[in-house]
Enzyme design. Structure first.
Site, PDB file in Angstrom:
ATOM      1  CG  HIS A   1      28.942  49.946  62.061  1.00  8.04           C
ATOM      2  ND1 HIS A   1      27.808  50.437  63.175  1.00  8.04           N
ATOM      3  CD2 HIS A   1      27.541  49.595  61.018  1.00  8.04           C
ATOM      4  CE1 HIS A   1      26.060  50.031  62.839  1.00  8.04           C
ATOM      5  NE2 HIS A   1      26.541  49.853  61.639  1.00  8.04           N
ATOM      6  CD  GLU A   2      28.993  48.363  57.518  1.00 14.73           C
ATOM      7  OE1 GLU A   2      28.691  47.394  57.590  1.00 14.73           O
ATOM      8  OE2 GLU A   2      28.405  49.609  58.295  1.00 14.73           O
TER       9      GLU A   2
ATOM     10  CG  HIS B   1      26.476  45.016  60.868  1.00 11.86           C
ATOM     11  ND1 HIS B   1      25.548  45.100  60.865  1.00 11.86           N
ATOM     12  CD2 HIS B   1      26.377  45.942  60.255  1.00 11.86           C
ATOM     13  CE1 HIS B   1      24.688  45.618  61.323  1.00 11.86           C
ATOM     14  NE2 HIS B   1      25.234  46.980  60.936  1.00 11.86           N
TER      15      HIS B   1
ATOM     16  CG  HIS C   1      26.842  36.133  59.365  1.00 12.17           C
ATOM     17  ND1 HIS C   1      28.281  36.389  58.589  1.00 12.17           N
ATOM     18  CD2 HIS C   1      25.918  34.959  59.111  1.00 12.17           C
ATOM     19  CE1 HIS C   1      27.278  35.338  57.649  1.00 12.17           C
ATOM     20  NE2 HIS C   1      26.505  34.718  58.020  1.00 12.17           N
TER      21      HIS C   1
END
Length: 230
Positions: A100-101, A104, A108
């Site tokens: 999940h991270e 991100h 980006h």
């Protein structure tokens, strides 16, 4: 001395109940799937490194951070920070959070519009949430100019509400990316995909609850202003 009952508190009750439900779901999902080790045995750290490199992202580092479930992606320093249980763990829960991270970080790198918007309004949201209550309390205390002060407070708080609303699609998109990446990269096998979805859906529900709480609080502030300055 008699103090009037603040009946506007009822606006918060549904959001509070949703928050309690979300917390219970997260606790239950993590407790269950933290005990289910993935068949391929990747740790959260290894998963994050693997997925980043497979996506051609080489300028993002993976770091161990303190706290429990303090995992996050820092766009300023370009670091995926994972708590100890996630960084070192090889459970379905650990690899799901790590992915999940990474989701991100990919957002980006690809210039995902919703993430850019969220990052842009974050300073305003932080300022609004910290300053709003000064004006709200002043508006409740002072009769002269109180209506104006409460309106300023409501506008400031609205920035924090907007941030919570924009956060939802960002988090759901990161979770969707995470499940797809875990599956396509071979980190998890078919029967583990259900568990990954449950963990990430439970985590996403906490953001829904946060948004609901913010919106309910905004409605409550508007009701307080209207009642105070009829």
């Amino acid at each position: 001395m008699f103090f009037p009952i603040d009946t506007t508190i009822v606006y918060l009750i549904p959001a509070i109940l949703l928050t309690l439900f979300a917390q219970a779901k997260v606790k239950s999902a993590f407790a269950k799937y933290s005990q289910v080790r993935t068949q391929n045995g990747y740790t959260g750290n290894q998963v994050a490194e693997k997925l980043l490199r497979e996506q051609g992202i080489y300028d993002v580092d993976v770091e161990l951070t303190g706290g429990k479930l303090s995992d996050h992606y820092d766009p300023r320093s370009k670091k995926v920070r994972l708590s100890s249980d996630i960084y070192n763990g090889s459970s379905v829960a650990s690899v799901s959070v790590a992915a999940h991270e990474v989701g991100h970080a990919i957002q980006h790198a690809q210039g995902y519009s919703q993430l850019k918007l969220r990052n842009a309004i974050f300073p305003l949201a932080r300022l609004g949430s910290s300053m709003a209550w000064i004006f709200i309390i002043a508006g409740l205390i002072f009769a002269e100019g109180g209506y104006t002060m409460m309106n300023i407070g409501i506008v400031l708080f609205s920035m924090a509400v907007l941030f919570q609303i924009i956060t939802l699609p960002v988090e759901f998109n990161a979770s969707s990316r995470a499940v797809n990446l875990l599956d396509s990269s071979g980190v998890i096998v078919a029967n583990e995909k259900v568990g990954a979805k449950k963990v990430l859906n439970a985590a996403a529900l906490t953001y829904v609850a946060a948004m609901a709480t913010a919106v309910a609080q905004l409605v409550r502030l508007i009701a307080l202003r209207n009642r105070r300055h009829r």
